[in-house]
Design an enzyme around this catalytic site. Sequence first.
Site, PDB file in Angstrom:
ATOM      1  N   ARG A  79      -5.007  10.552   4.322  1.00  0.00           N
ATOM      2  CA  ARG A  79      -3.998  11.606   4.426  1.00  0.00           C
ATOM      3  C   ARG A  79      -2.967  11.535   3.313  1.00  0.00           C
ATOM      4  NH1 ARG A  79      -3.073  14.006   8.978  1.00  0.00           N
ATOM      5  NH2 ARG A  79      -0.915  14.128   8.292  1.00  0.00           N
ATOM      6  N   ARG A 133       0.087  14.667  13.207  1.00  0.00           N
ATOM      7  CA  ARG A 133       0.563  14.463  11.837  1.00  0.00           C
ATOM      8  C   ARG A 133       0.517  15.718  10.953  1.00  0.00           C
ATOM      9  NH1 ARG A 133      -1.621   8.798   9.618  1.00  0.00           N
ATOM     10  NH2 ARG A 133       0.311   8.866   8.431  1.00  0.00           N
ATOM     11  N   ARG A 164      -8.822  -0.473   4.361  1.00  0.00           N
ATOM     12  CA  ARG A 164      -7.928   0.539   3.800  1.00  0.00           C
ATOM     13  C   ARG A 164      -6.566  -0.063   3.492  1.00  0.00           C
ATOM     14  NH1 ARG A 164      -6.747   5.023   7.493  1.00  0.00           N
ATOM     15  NH2 ARG A 164      -5.346   5.320   5.748  1.00  0.00           N
ATOM     16  N   LYS A 181       0.831  -1.215   0.000  1.00  0.00           N
ATOM     17  CA  LYS A 181       0.000   0.000   0.000  1.00  0.00           C
ATOM     18  C   LYS A 181       0.862   1.261   0.000  1.00  0.00           C
ATOM     19  CE  LYS A 181      -1.810   1.558   4.043  1.00  0.00           C
ATOM     20  NZ  LYS A 181      -1.541   2.978   4.363  1.00  0.00           N
ATOM     21  N   ASN A 182       1.827   1.312   0.931  1.00  0.00           N
ATOM     22  CA  ASN A 182       2.571   2.564   1.107  1.00  0.00           C
ATOM     23  C   ASN A 182       3.631   2.802   0.034  1.00  0.00           C
ATOM     24  OD1 ASN A 182       0.947   3.170   3.212  1.00  0.00           O
ATOM     25  ND2 ASN A 182       2.446   2.695   4.819  1.00  0.00           N
ATOM     26  N   ASP A 224       4.311   0.731  12.210  1.00  0.00           N
ATOM     27  CA  ASP A 224       3.144   0.052  11.623  1.00  0.00           C
ATOM     28  C   ASP A 224       3.016  -1.415  12.067  1.00  0.00           C
ATOM     29  OD1 ASP A 224       2.435   2.358  10.352  1.00  0.00           O
ATOM     30  OD2 ASP A 224       3.200   1.785   8.378  1.00  0.00           O
ATOM     31  N   CYS A 268      -5.665  13.158  13.178  1.00  0.00           N
ATOM     32  CA  CYS A 268      -5.821  11.759  12.782  1.00  0.00           C
ATOM     33  C   CYS A 268      -5.780  10.916  14.047  1.00  0.00           C
ATOM     34  CB  CYS A 268      -4.674  11.460  11.831  1.00  0.00           C
ATOM     35  SG  CYS A 268      -4.090   9.806  11.766  1.00  0.00           S
TER      36      CYS A 268
HETATM   37  N1  EPU Z   1       5.878  14.942  10.899  1.00  0.00           N
HETATM   38  C1  EPU Z   1       5.934  16.301  11.169  1.00  0.00           C
HETATM   39  N2  EPU Z   1       5.881  17.179  10.110  1.00  0.00           N
HETATM   40  C2  EPU Z   1       5.785  16.767   8.818  1.00  0.00           C
HETATM   41  C3  EPU Z   1       5.734  15.376   8.546  1.00  0.00           C
HETATM   42  C4  EPU Z   1       5.795  14.501   9.613  1.00  0.00           C
HETATM   43  O1  EPU Z   1       6.014  16.706  12.313  1.00  0.00           O
HETATM   44  O2  EPU Z   1       5.745  17.616   7.923  1.00  0.00           O
HETATM   45  C5  EPU Z   1       5.937  13.975  12.008  1.00  0.00           C
HETATM   46  C6  EPU Z   1       4.659  13.144  12.149  1.00  0.00           C
HETATM   47  O3  EPU Z   1       3.675  13.812  12.868  1.00  0.00           O
HETATM   48  C7  EPU Z   1       5.183  11.896  12.839  1.00  0.00           C
HETATM   49  C8  EPU Z   1       6.593  11.744  12.253  1.00  0.00           C
HETATM   50  O4  EPU Z   1       6.924  13.010  11.706  1.00  0.00           O
HETATM   51  O5  EPU Z   1       5.271  12.097  14.209  1.00  0.00           O
HETATM   52  C9  EPU Z   1       6.742  10.701  11.176  1.00  0.00           C
HETATM   53  O6  EPU Z   1       5.678  10.787  10.261  1.00  0.00           O
HETATM   54  P1  EPU Z   1       5.826  10.477   8.708  1.00  0.00           P
HETATM   55  O7  EPU Z   1       5.715  11.759   7.966  1.00  0.00           O
HETATM   56  O8  EPU Z   1       7.024   9.639   8.464  1.00  0.00           O
HETATM   57  O9  EPU Z   1       4.521   9.626   8.443  1.00  0.00           O
HETATM   58  P2  EPU Z   1       3.693   9.626   7.122  1.00  0.00           P
HETATM   59  O10 EPU Z   1       4.603   9.844   5.979  1.00  0.00           O
HETATM   60  O11 EPU Z   1       2.502  10.498   7.262  1.00  0.00           O
HETATM   61  C10 EPU Z   1       3.977   7.092   6.553  1.00  0.00           C
HETATM   62  C11 EPU Z   1       3.060   5.924   6.342  1.00  0.00           C
HETATM   63  C12 EPU Z   1       2.455   5.514   7.672  1.00  0.00           C
HETATM   64  C13 EPU Z   1       3.589   5.148   8.632  1.00  0.00           C
HETATM   65  C14 EPU Z   1       4.565   6.330   8.763  1.00  0.00           C
HETATM   66  C15 EPU Z   1       5.777   6.021   9.620  1.00  0.00           C
HETATM   67  C16 EPU Z   1       2.301   6.227   4.073  1.00  0.00           C
HETATM   68  C17 EPU Z   1       1.203   6.544   3.143  1.00  0.00           C
HETATM   69  N3  EPU Z   1       2.033   6.292   5.387  1.00  0.00           N
HETATM   70  O12 EPU Z   1       3.163   8.131   7.078  1.00  0.00           O
HETATM   71  O13 EPU Z   1       1.640   4.373   7.432  1.00  0.00           O
HETATM   72  O14 EPU Z   1       3.073   4.826   9.898  1.00  0.00           O
HETATM   73  O15 EPU Z   1       5.019   6.722   7.458  1.00  0.00           O
HETATM   74  O16 EPU Z   1       6.477   4.953   9.100  1.00  0.00           O
HETATM   75  O17 EPU Z   1       3.399   5.885   3.647  1.00  0.00           O
HETATM   76  C18 EPU Z   1      -0.122   2.873   7.839  1.00  0.00           C
HETATM   77  O18 EPU Z   1       0.156   2.312   6.759  1.00  0.00           O
HETATM   78  O19 EPU Z   1      -0.925   2.377   8.672  1.00  0.00           O
HETATM   79  C19 EPU Z   1       0.489   4.149   8.158  1.00  0.00           C
HETATM   80  C20 EPU Z   1      -0.006   4.978   9.076  1.00  0.00           C
END
Ligand code: EPU
Length: 421
Positions: free
Chosen positions: A93, A122, A400, A22-23, A308, A117
Amino acid sequence: MDKLMITGGTPLNGELRISGAKNAALPILAGTLLSDTPISVGNVPHLLDITTTLELLGRMGVGLTVDEKLNVEVDPTAIKSFTAPYDLVKTMRASILVLGPLVAKFGRAEVSLPGGCAIGGRPVNLHLAGLAQMGAEIEVRNGYIHAKAKRLKGCRLVLDLVTVTGTENLMMAATLAEGTTIIENAAREPEVVDLARFLNMMGANIQGAGTDVLVIEGVDSLSANGQNYRVMPDRIEAGTYLVAGAMTGGKVKLKDVRSDILDAVLQKLRESGAKIVTTEDTIELDMDGQRPHSVSLRTAPYPAFPTDMQAQFMALNAVADGVAVITETIFENRFMHVQEMQRMGADITVESNTAIIRGKPQLNAAPVMATDLRASASLVLAALVAEGQTVVDRIYHIDRGYECIEEKLAQLGAEIRRVPQ
Ligand code: EPU
């Protein structure tokens, strides 16, 4: 809303095929917006988040053809809208992933701010700061991010913290920027590497994927030239079924999987007592009918233990022999499954971002409710070892991210059925 009815107590036994990730599929589908020609993506999992992404692209005017094997033909050449509306972004998201490609290719984007969320705040501040540093004009107005740029300019970006979709968004934007972009403190997740391979197949020049420094030489255009890209296997789906095997004292073989990107998870499963044998594209786990030992862990960016998989290991520890400590360092509110597991008799104490789990020989069935994707999966796992019939409600969260979960678990011998409403 559909529910899952699960009767616990059967050790899982058998073979399963793991779906596409998925990701990885989500950013790759967003990345097709960068192409000058139609492009085909294969091994796309059949999931609600993918349907949402296809709907988002469709509303922009992107042509889409999906065959029964979930090869998706994407034709981004007739795009006429540059908006990701609130009604889609609020359900997923990852819609934010269209921001970088739209600004880089078309010079404009209007993307709804995702908002809060279930697993934490996030924010997307790092996505926006990076694009602004590359020369985009960004304004947040009426709940929407409005971004504009003539042509983005390469620069050096140092990310404050490791962000997966943030790295992906900025990497996609940089492919068409003028000059060189260096992204430091980049995410090293295998899904970032898969996206970089996909973009390089279209003619991008990205080096360093899989390390924390990405060097992206901007090019004038990207085009798939009739090639098909096959999405990598889903490491979190694989990990979830391995934990299901381990918790139930079973024997499970996964096919179409990659063990090299599951090191931290396999290590914890071995610590819990599982025998694990891997080949290039299979993983076999055998618990020999034994109850797992408790395993403590701390989540952190790849290659450390993935957030995850945290909820699933919470379920394993709830029925393991011993006491485990789980620390969540990525998301501030990712323990929503704890209260539901407590309703099933689990002995878990939470203090700030740490949970202490005292394993019990057995859990009891109870009606439980899913709150986010991985939390839902962990409740299904807990139900597999609970005495009686558990009803898991709000399973659209599971849909999802897990392709046909009830069919796959039933294939391994679980007593599980979906009750439509
Ligand atoms: N963060 C910030 N500012 C930003 C971006 C992130 O403060 O601009 C913080 C977030 O709040 C969090 C941390 O940085 O505390 C890491 O978040 P990240 O941005 O890495 O998460 P994401 O990119 O939104 C992806 C996966 C998630 C997975 C996380 C961590 C996708 C579509 N989603 O989310 O997947 O948990 O990386 O590995 O790739 C899931 O599949 O269930 C899922 C939630």
